[in-house]
Design an enzyme around this catalytic site. Structure first.
Site, PDB file in Angstrom:
ATOM      1  N   TYR A  11       0.829  -1.227   0.000  1.00  0.00           N
ATOM      2  CA  TYR A  11       0.000   0.000   0.000  1.00  0.00           C
ATOM      3  C   TYR A  11       0.860   1.271   0.000  1.00  0.00           C
ATOM      4  CZ  TYR A  11      -3.299   3.456   2.005  1.00  0.00           C
ATOM      5  OH  TYR A  11      -4.055   4.558   2.274  1.00  0.00           O
ATOM      6  N   LEU A  33       5.498 -10.533  -2.347  1.00  0.00           N
ATOM      7  CA  LEU A  33       4.060 -10.592  -2.671  1.00  0.00           C
ATOM      8  C   LEU A  33       3.236 -11.324  -1.609  1.00  0.00           C
ATOM      9  CD1 LEU A  33       4.205 -11.216  -6.564  1.00  0.00           C
ATOM     10  CD2 LEU A  33       4.092  -9.034  -5.344  1.00  0.00           C
ATOM     11  N   CYS A  34       3.741 -11.388  -0.363  1.00  0.00           N
ATOM     12  CA  CYS A  34       2.956 -12.062   0.679  1.00  0.00           C
ATOM     13  C   CYS A  34       1.724 -11.242   1.040  1.00  0.00           C
ATOM     14  CB  CYS A  34       3.797 -12.385   1.918  1.00  0.00           C
ATOM     15  SG  CYS A  34       4.240 -10.948   2.909  1.00  0.00           S
ATOM     16  N   SER A  36       0.647  -8.455  -1.290  1.00  0.00           N
ATOM     17  CA  SER A  36       0.374  -7.528  -2.403  1.00  0.00           C
ATOM     18  C   SER A  36       0.350  -8.324  -3.704  1.00  0.00           C
ATOM     19  CB  SER A  36       1.435  -6.425  -2.462  1.00  0.00           C
ATOM     20  OG  SER A  36       2.721  -6.987  -2.581  1.00  0.00           O
ATOM     21  N   ASP A  58      12.495 -12.300  -1.304  1.00  0.00           N
ATOM     22  CA  ASP A  58      12.346 -12.030   0.125  1.00  0.00           C
ATOM     23  C   ASP A  58      13.552 -11.251   0.637  1.00  0.00           C
ATOM     24  OD1 ASP A  58      10.501 -13.703   2.403  1.00  0.00           O
ATOM     25  OD2 ASP A  58      12.276 -12.622   3.091  1.00  0.00           O
ATOM     26  N   SER A 124       6.352   3.583  13.119  1.00  0.00           N
ATOM     27  CA  SER A 124       4.917   3.773  13.351  1.00  0.00           C
ATOM     28  C   SER A 124       4.693   4.526  14.645  1.00  0.00           C
ATOM     29  CB  SER A 124       4.277   2.391  13.443  1.00  0.00           C
ATOM     30  OG  SER A 124       2.982   2.477  13.989  1.00  0.00           O
ATOM     31  N   TYR A 148       3.915  -6.829  17.105  1.00  0.00           N
ATOM     32  CA  TYR A 148       4.174  -5.984  15.924  1.00  0.00           C
ATOM     33  C   TYR A 148       4.873  -4.692  16.355  1.00  0.00           C
ATOM     34  CZ  TYR A 148       3.283  -2.301  12.518  1.00  0.00           C
ATOM     35  OH  TYR A 148       3.433  -1.225  11.664  1.00  0.00           O
ATOM     36  N   LYS A 152       8.854  -2.883  15.587  1.00  0.00           N
ATOM     37  CA  LYS A 152       9.205  -1.513  15.165  1.00  0.00           C
ATOM     38  C   LYS A 152      10.156  -0.870  16.166  1.00  0.00           C
ATOM     39  CE  LYS A 152       6.896  -1.522  11.396  1.00  0.00           C
ATOM     40  NZ  LYS A 152       7.593  -1.550  10.129  1.00  0.00           N
ATOM     41  N   GLY A 293      -6.137  -2.970  23.594  1.00  0.00           N
ATOM     42  CA  GLY A 293      -4.904  -2.379  23.067  1.00  0.00           C
ATOM     43  C   GLY A 293      -5.099  -1.020  22.427  1.00  0.00           C
TER      44      GLY A 293
HETATM   45  P1  NAD Z   1       1.641  -3.682   3.058  1.00  0.00           P
HETATM   46  O1  NAD Z   1       1.430  -5.005   3.662  1.00  0.00           O
HETATM   47  O2  NAD Z   1       0.644  -3.186   2.068  1.00  0.00           O
HETATM   48  O3  NAD Z   1       3.085  -3.629   2.359  1.00  0.00           O
HETATM   49  C1  NAD Z   1       4.182  -4.362   2.842  1.00  0.00           C
HETATM   50  C2  NAD Z   1       4.778  -5.111   1.675  1.00  0.00           C
HETATM   51  O4  NAD Z   1       5.915  -5.840   2.134  1.00  0.00           O
HETATM   52  C3  NAD Z   1       3.815  -6.119   1.063  1.00  0.00           C
HETATM   53  O5  NAD Z   1       3.745  -5.899  -0.335  1.00  0.00           O
HETATM   54  C4  NAD Z   1       4.445  -7.471   1.383  1.00  0.00           C
HETATM   55  O6  NAD Z   1       4.194  -8.419   0.347  1.00  0.00           O
HETATM   56  C5  NAD Z   1       5.920  -7.125   1.523  1.00  0.00           C
HETATM   57  N1  NAD Z   1       6.718  -7.998   2.412  1.00  0.00           N
HETATM   58  C6  NAD Z   1       6.449  -8.364   3.692  1.00  0.00           C
HETATM   59  N2  NAD Z   1       7.437  -9.148   4.165  1.00  0.00           N
HETATM   60  C7  NAD Z   1       8.357  -9.268   3.158  1.00  0.00           C
HETATM   61  C8  NAD Z   1       9.594  -9.952   3.045  1.00  0.00           C
HETATM   62  N3  NAD Z   1      10.089 -10.688   4.032  1.00  0.00           N
HETATM   63  N4  NAD Z   1      10.268  -9.839   1.880  1.00  0.00           N
HETATM   64  C9  NAD Z   1       9.779  -9.123   0.851  1.00  0.00           C
HETATM   65  N5  NAD Z   1       8.607  -8.467   0.902  1.00  0.00           N
HETATM   66  C10 NAD Z   1       7.903  -8.541   2.041  1.00  0.00           C
HETATM   67  O7  NAD Z   1       1.811  -2.617   4.247  1.00  0.00           O
HETATM   68  P2  NAD Z   1       1.828  -1.041   4.217  1.00  0.00           P
HETATM   69  O8  NAD Z   1       0.590  -0.558   4.846  1.00  0.00           O
HETATM   70  O9  NAD Z   1       2.203  -0.546   2.871  1.00  0.00           O
HETATM   71  O10 NAD Z   1       3.008  -0.761   5.245  1.00  0.00           O
HETATM   72  C11 NAD Z   1       4.331  -0.544   4.831  1.00  0.00           C
HETATM   73  C12 NAD Z   1       5.219  -0.343   6.037  1.00  0.00           C
HETATM   74  O11 NAD Z   1       4.740   0.740   6.813  1.00  0.00           O
HETATM   75  C13 NAD Z   1       5.282  -1.533   6.988  1.00  0.00           C
HETATM   76  O12 NAD Z   1       6.594  -1.633   7.482  1.00  0.00           O
HETATM   77  C14 NAD Z   1       4.329  -1.153   8.091  1.00  0.00           C
HETATM   78  O13 NAD Z   1       4.659  -1.784   9.297  1.00  0.00           O
HETATM   79  C15 NAD Z   1       4.561   0.341   8.165  1.00  0.00           C
HETATM   80  N6  NAD Z   1       3.427   1.075   8.719  1.00  0.00           N
HETATM   81  C16 NAD Z   1       2.202   0.950   8.140  1.00  0.00           C
HETATM   82  C17 NAD Z   1       1.110   1.641   8.668  1.00  0.00           C
HETATM   83  C18 NAD Z   1      -0.257   1.504   8.052  1.00  0.00           C
HETATM   84  O14 NAD Z   1      -1.229   1.924   8.665  1.00  0.00           O
HETATM   85  N7  NAD Z   1      -0.421   0.967   6.862  1.00  0.00           N
HETATM   86  C19 NAD Z   1       1.294   2.470   9.787  1.00  0.00           C
HETATM   87  C20 NAD Z   1       2.560   2.573  10.352  1.00  0.00           C
HETATM   88  C21 NAD Z   1       3.629   1.878   9.804  1.00  0.00           C
HETATM   89  C1  UD1 Z   2      -3.680   0.335  14.302  1.00  0.00           C
HETATM   90  C2  UD1 Z   2      -2.653  -0.436  15.091  1.00  0.00           C
HETATM   91  C3  UD1 Z   2      -1.345   0.314  15.083  1.00  0.00           C
HETATM   92  C4  UD1 Z   2      -0.905   0.626  13.660  1.00  0.00           C
HETATM   93  C5  UD1 Z   2      -2.031   1.413  12.978  1.00  0.00           C
HETATM   94  C6  UD1 Z   2      -1.735   1.750  11.566  1.00  0.00           C
HETATM   95  C7  UD1 Z   2      -3.961  -1.642  16.786  1.00  0.00           C
HETATM   96  C8  UD1 Z   2      -4.257  -1.785  18.233  1.00  0.00           C
HETATM   97  N1  UD1 Z   2      -3.116  -0.638  16.447  1.00  0.00           N
HETATM   98  O1  UD1 Z   2      -3.843   1.565  14.929  1.00  0.00           O
HETATM   99  O2  UD1 Z   2      -0.342  -0.433  15.719  1.00  0.00           O
HETATM  100  O3  UD1 Z   2       0.287   1.389  13.652  1.00  0.00           O
HETATM  101  O4  UD1 Z   2      -3.218   0.615  12.998  1.00  0.00           O
HETATM  102  O5  UD1 Z   2      -1.731   0.569  10.784  1.00  0.00           O
HETATM  103  O6  UD1 Z   2      -4.443  -2.406  15.951  1.00  0.00           O
HETATM  104  N2  UD1 Z   2     -11.991   1.067  14.592  1.00  0.00           N
HETATM  105  C9  UD1 Z   2     -13.308   0.740  14.734  1.00  0.00           C
HETATM  106  N3  UD1 Z   2     -13.819  -0.276  13.980  1.00  0.00           N
HETATM  107  C10 UD1 Z   2     -13.054  -0.971  13.073  1.00  0.00           C
HETATM  108  C11 UD1 Z   2     -11.688  -0.615  12.926  1.00  0.00           C
HETATM  109  C12 UD1 Z   2     -11.184   0.397  13.713  1.00  0.00           C
HETATM  110  O7  UD1 Z   2     -14.027   1.335  15.540  1.00  0.00           O
HETATM  111  O8  UD1 Z   2     -13.571  -1.902  12.430  1.00  0.00           O
HETATM  112  C13 UD1 Z   2     -11.443   2.165  15.402  1.00  0.00           C
HETATM  113  C14 UD1 Z   2     -10.326   1.727  16.326  1.00  0.00           C
HETATM  114  O9  UD1 Z   2     -10.839   1.341  17.563  1.00  0.00           O
HETATM  115  C15 UD1 Z   2      -9.499   3.003  16.392  1.00  0.00           C
HETATM  116  C16 UD1 Z   2      -9.724   3.699  15.057  1.00  0.00           C
HETATM  117  O10 UD1 Z   2     -10.903   3.107  14.511  1.00  0.00           O
HETATM  118  O11 UD1 Z   2     -10.003   3.813  17.387  1.00  0.00           O
HETATM  119  C17 UD1 Z   2      -8.584   3.514  14.093  1.00  0.00           C
HETATM  120  O12 UD1 Z   2      -8.301   2.122  14.020  1.00  0.00           O
HETATM  121  P1  UD1 Z   2      -7.180   1.515  13.062  1.00  0.00           P
HETATM  122  O13 UD1 Z   2      -7.425   1.975  11.664  1.00  0.00           O
HETATM  123  O14 UD1 Z   2      -7.124   0.057  13.313  1.00  0.00           O
HETATM  124  O15 UD1 Z   2      -5.837   2.231  13.528  1.00  0.00           O
HETATM  125  P2  UD1 Z   2      -5.180   2.315  15.003  1.00  0.00           P
HETATM  126  O16 UD1 Z   2      -5.999   1.661  16.012  1.00  0.00           O
HETATM  127  O17 UD1 Z   2      -4.816   3.735  15.217  1.00  0.00           O
END
Ligand code: NAD
Ligand code: UD1
Length: 337
Positions: A11, A33-34, A36, A58, A124, A148, A152, A293
């Protein structure tokens, strides 16, 4: 300038590839692609006019990484690849530590062998745990509540130690708040597998009719309307933050840490209403128990990034909800459509 983007078909990685291409960089992707799909590459090409070089593999495969660094003149790495589902991490902690931590160590080893020391890490807001105050600044104490989150935090700490011992590294930790939204073309967006864990993809799936009803996890938090407050940031603003970090920090050795958020807190109910306005649809919801949490409020002070990187989120909540809806409506089954 070639930049290795781990997790680049995911994403945030895929949207960052668009921002990199717009800024004149050449992304080279490694993804196993695990979580995506390969067709993301077609969409990146369609939207940007450039098809990134792609290695399906990987980040724990040191030989593959060595061959990428020897075949391509990689100038820096943006490291997104990770497993990211908080709930799943409590069921499979070994898999999370192995993938996220071993993967990062293997990647750093390959970078050292190749003499590439420019590194940007996807961290994060989860590393702030339950913050003692909002808005959150980068120097707030860190703690985490899930395996998780611990991956980080541990990676941040490893990188801090490495940077102290090996000062030729340029290491940037970007702490994302809550990325939502999609590219404004409606051709790229978030495509979660199975039941979405996060709020926005759940809302869009209710809107499209894939799910009946949004469960709102608790309305008895100490917030104005009782639902939790978060800092939602448009994924393209986040993507552009990576380009700024690369341009500014990439030339400075040392450790650089930034919050990437908007600085605005939005409650779950406010998000539901904003989405309804953007889509013209009523979102069916009910209040259920709190999710273990969850913290009541989490939003950023993004002023350090603005001051030092010259970066600021510019897209509004109306943009985020409209773009999320356009993506979902035009691609009801995500990239499989
Ligand atoms: P995502 O799952 O869409 O993208 C992660 C990609 O990494 C995927 O395409 C997956 O196939 C690939 N991947 C996972 N393990 C791998 C491996 N061992 N080797 C090669 N490829 C691998 O997630 P995202 O939402 O795009 O998040 C990207 C990064 O941002 C992650 O590190 C996530 O922890 C961090 N992050 C995401 C959010 C969020 O809300 N989406 C918030 C804070 C931090
Ligand atoms: C979650 C993760 C956090 C991660 C972040 C971004 C948890 C406890 N935390 O945070 O570690 O960095 O995503 O990927 O999972 N909500 C609902 N109904 C739903 C889904 C969510 O009410 O079906 C609420 C949640 O309670 C929260 C808010 O929406 O208050 C946002 O939720 P979410 O999108 O999961 O993000 P975070 O909880 O901030």
């Amino acid at each position: 300038m070639k930049i290795l983007v781990t997790g680049g078909t995911g994403y945030i990685g895929s949207h960052t590839c668009l921002a990199l291409i717009s800024a004149g960089f050449e992304p080279v992707i490694i993804d196993n692609l695990c979580n995506s799909k390969l067709s993301v590459l077609d969409r990146i090409e369609e939207v940007s006019g450039m098809r990134p070089l792609f290695y399906q593999g990987d980040i724990r495969d040191a030989e593959l990484l060595d061959s990428i660094f020897s075949e391509q003149n990689i100038q820096g790495v943006i490291h997104f690849a990770a497993l990211k589902a908080v709930g799943e991490s409590t069921q499979k902690p070994y898999e999370y530590f192995e993938n996220n931590i071993s993967g990062t160590l293997t990647l750093l080893g390959a970078m050292r062998r190749a003499g590439c020391y420019r590194f940007i890490f996807s961290s994060s807001a989860t590393v702030y745990g339950d913050p003692h105050a909002v808005p959150i600044k980068e120097d707030f104490p860190r703690s985490t509540m899930s395996p998780y989150g611990r991956t980080k935090l541990m990676i941040e700490q490893m990188l801090e130690d490495i940077e102290v011992a090996e000062p030729n590294w340029s290491i940037t930790l970007l702490r994302y708040f809550n990325p939502i939204g999609a590219h404004e073309s409606g051709r790229m967006g978030e495509d979660p597998q199975g039941i979405p864990n996060n709020l926005m993809p759940y809302i869009t799936q209710v809107a499209i009719g894939r799910r009946d009803c949004l469960n709102i996890f608790g309305n008895d938090y100490p917030t104005p309307d009782g639902t939790c407050v978060r800092d939602y940031i448009h994924v393209m603003d986040l993507a552009e933050g990576h380009v700024k970090a690369l341009e500014v920090c990439g030339h400075k050795s040392g450790l650089h840490i930034y919050n990437l958020g908007t600085g605005n807190g939005v409650s779950v109910l406010q998000m539901v209403h904003a989405f309804a306005k953007a889509s013209g649809l009523e979102i069916n919801y009910k209040i259920v128990d709190r999710r273990p949490g969850d913290v009541s409020e989490c939003w950023a002070d993004p002023s350090k990034a603005q001051k030092e990187l010259g970066w600021k989120a510019t897209r509004t909540l109306a943009d985020m909800t409209a773009d999320s809806w356009r993506w979902q409506k035009n691609n009801p089954n995500g990239y499989e459509a």
